[in-house]
Write a protein that holds these residues in place. Structure first.
Motif, short mmCIF file in Angstrom:
data_model
loop_
_atom_site.label_atom_id
_atom_site.label_comp_id
_atom_site.label_asym_id
_atom_site.label_seq_id
_atom_site.Cartn_x
_atom_site.Cartn_y
_atom_site.Cartn_z
N GLU A 89 0.84 -1.19 0.00
CA GLU A 89 0.00 0.00 0.00
C GLU A 89 0.88 1.25 0.00
O GLU A 89 1.62 1.51 0.96
N LEU A 90 0.79 2.00 -1.06
CA LEU A 90 1.62 3.19 -1.21
C LEU A 90 0.82 4.23 -1.99
O LEU A 90 0.97 4.36 -3.20
N LEU A 95 3.34 10.30 -2.10
CA LEU A 95 4.66 10.31 -2.73
C LEU A 95 5.05 11.73 -3.13
O LEU A 95 4.21 12.56 -3.48
N SER A 96 6.34 12.00 -3.08
CA SER A 96 6.91 13.27 -3.54
C SER A 96 6.23 14.47 -2.88
O SER A 96 5.88 15.43 -3.54
N LEU A 115 5.39 11.75 4.08
CA LEU A 115 4.06 11.30 4.47
C LEU A 115 3.94 9.78 4.43
O LEU A 115 3.05 9.20 5.05
N ALA A 116 4.83 9.14 3.69
CA ALA A 116 4.77 7.68 3.56
C ALA A 116 5.80 6.99 4.46
O ALA A 116 6.09 5.81 4.28
N ALA A 136 13.71 5.63 -7.28
CA ALA A 136 14.35 5.23 -6.03
C ALA A 136 14.38 6.35 -5.00
O ALA A 136 14.05 6.15 -3.82
N HIS A 137 14.78 7.55 -5.42
CA HIS A 137 14.96 8.61 -4.42
C HIS A 137 13.62 9.08 -3.84
O HIS A 137 13.58 9.61 -2.73
N VAL A 138 12.52 8.88 -4.59
CA VAL A 138 11.21 9.29 -4.10
C VAL A 138 10.77 8.41 -2.92
O VAL A 138 9.96 8.82 -2.09
N LEU A 139 11.29 7.20 -2.81
CA LEU A 139 10.92 6.29 -1.73
C LEU A 139 11.46 6.74 -0.37
O LEU A 139 11.00 6.26 0.66
#
Length: 346
Positions: A89-90, A95-96, A115-116, A136-139
């Motif tokens: 669940e994402l 994101l971002s 927020l994630a 990758a960097h957004v994670l």
């Protein structure tokens, strides 16, 4: 973002739906990617396998320098090259949510997803249809397993407040020297940089441009294709060298078989296109003097340009003066007096 149990596999995508290389991040904590190992590459670049870098950005730079050295000249519409296939669940809305829209190779890549921070996800080494690709960097941030959610959230807030959500911060600038100039022409000289374009550049099939990294021959657009991982595709142009037709070969006294060879195709991005006028004169009065293949290709480009000029075809002589940026009174080479003699009156 908590990655539970799974190793953090990162795939590099560059202009192709097949990964260029596979990386393994051995340690990632909050906003920092730690030691990264190259684990999969094409056989021609096997020497990169098991090579380790101090962080993910360094690994990407090392792999690209070895496998795609032209990457330093890119001005990509999408700066992302490092992707992770995630399951779980994402929500897209989480994101971002912090930072600027920058990518992994720009020296900052500060677009993160606080927020994630407490979401549990799983990582796949390769896509299995159950998840999706995410840069990758957004994670980031990666919260170490076992850290209570409330502690993780407070830690993320503190790091952002201190401006420590930039991966490696200013140190990345050391990895990104000035772009490597184009490979230049066959004689080894480097052409001057193309002028900035104030107008829209067209990419219809059949249009001709120079592409510095492909050498001095003018190239024509054959077709366009969409590349990149699912959901993040972008357009690339399939191009091939402009080859002389039978008429051009006859005018130049070349064998008609020169017009039947199959030219190699190459994929380029829109920002690599250089207008014919920006290189033509330099090449015609330079390398083409001693390069029959280049001269024939330039002559063919002139002939096609003349035939497709606006709504009314013009003479090859006039087309030559236009492409070479010569005054009207400039004598034109004899080659263009025989390409389309019926229109030479202008």
């Amino acid at each position: 973002m908590v990655v539970v149990v799974d190793p953090l596999y990162v795939s590099l995508f560059v202009d192709d739906p097949t990964p260029l290389a596979m990386l393994l991040v051995h340690d990632a904590a909050y906003f920092q990617f730690g030691t990264t190992e190259v684990i999969e590459t094409p056989s021609a670049h096997a020497h990169l396998r098991h090579k380790k870098y101090s962080h993910l950005n360094g690994a990407c730079v090392g792999v690209l320098d070895d496998m795609k050295p032209s990457w330093r000249t890119w001005t990509r519409g999408d700066p992302h090259v490092a992707w992770v296939y995630v399951v779980g669940e994402l929500p897209q809305s989480e994101l971002s949510s912090q930072g600027a829209r920058t990518g992994l190779l720009d020296g900052k890549h500060s677009f993160v997803s606080p927020l994630a921070a407490t979401r549990r996800i799983s990582v796949r080494r390769s896509p299995d249809g159950t998840g999706r690709w995410v840069p990758a960097h957004v994670l980031r941030p990666f919260v170490p397993p076992g850290v209570p959610d409330n502690v993780a959230v407070q830690r993320v807030r503190d790091l952002i407040a201190k401006g420590q959500h930039h991966s490696r911060g200013k140190n990345n600038k050391r990895l990104l020297p000035e772009p490597i100039p184009p490979s230049g022409t066959s004689s080894g000289s480097t052409p001057p940089p193309a002028k900035r374009r104030a107008t829209k550049i067209h990419t219809k099939e059949g249009l001709m441009y120079f592409v510095d990294r492909l050498g001095p021959l003018p190239h024509e657009i054959v077709r366009t294709e969409m590349r990149g991982p699912p959901g993040h595709t972008y357009k690339v142009l399939c191009m091939r060298p402009v080859e002389p037709t039978g008429a051009t070969c006859q005018a130049l006294g070349r064998s008609s078989t020169d017009a039947t060879s199959v030219a190699p195709e190459a994929f380029v991005q829109k920002n690599e296109l250089v207008y014919l006028r920006e290189r033509f004169g330099q090449l015609w009065y330079g390398e083409a003097e001693n390069d029959g293949v280049l001269k024939a290709s330039l002559c063919e480009a002139v002939s096609r340009f003349a035939a497709s000029y606006a709504k009314q075809p013009i003479s090859a002589a006039r087309a030559f003066r236009s492409l070479a940026k010569c005054p009207d009174a400039t004598p034109t080479p004899h080659e263009f007096a025989v390409l389309n003699p019926e229109t030479q009156s202008d």
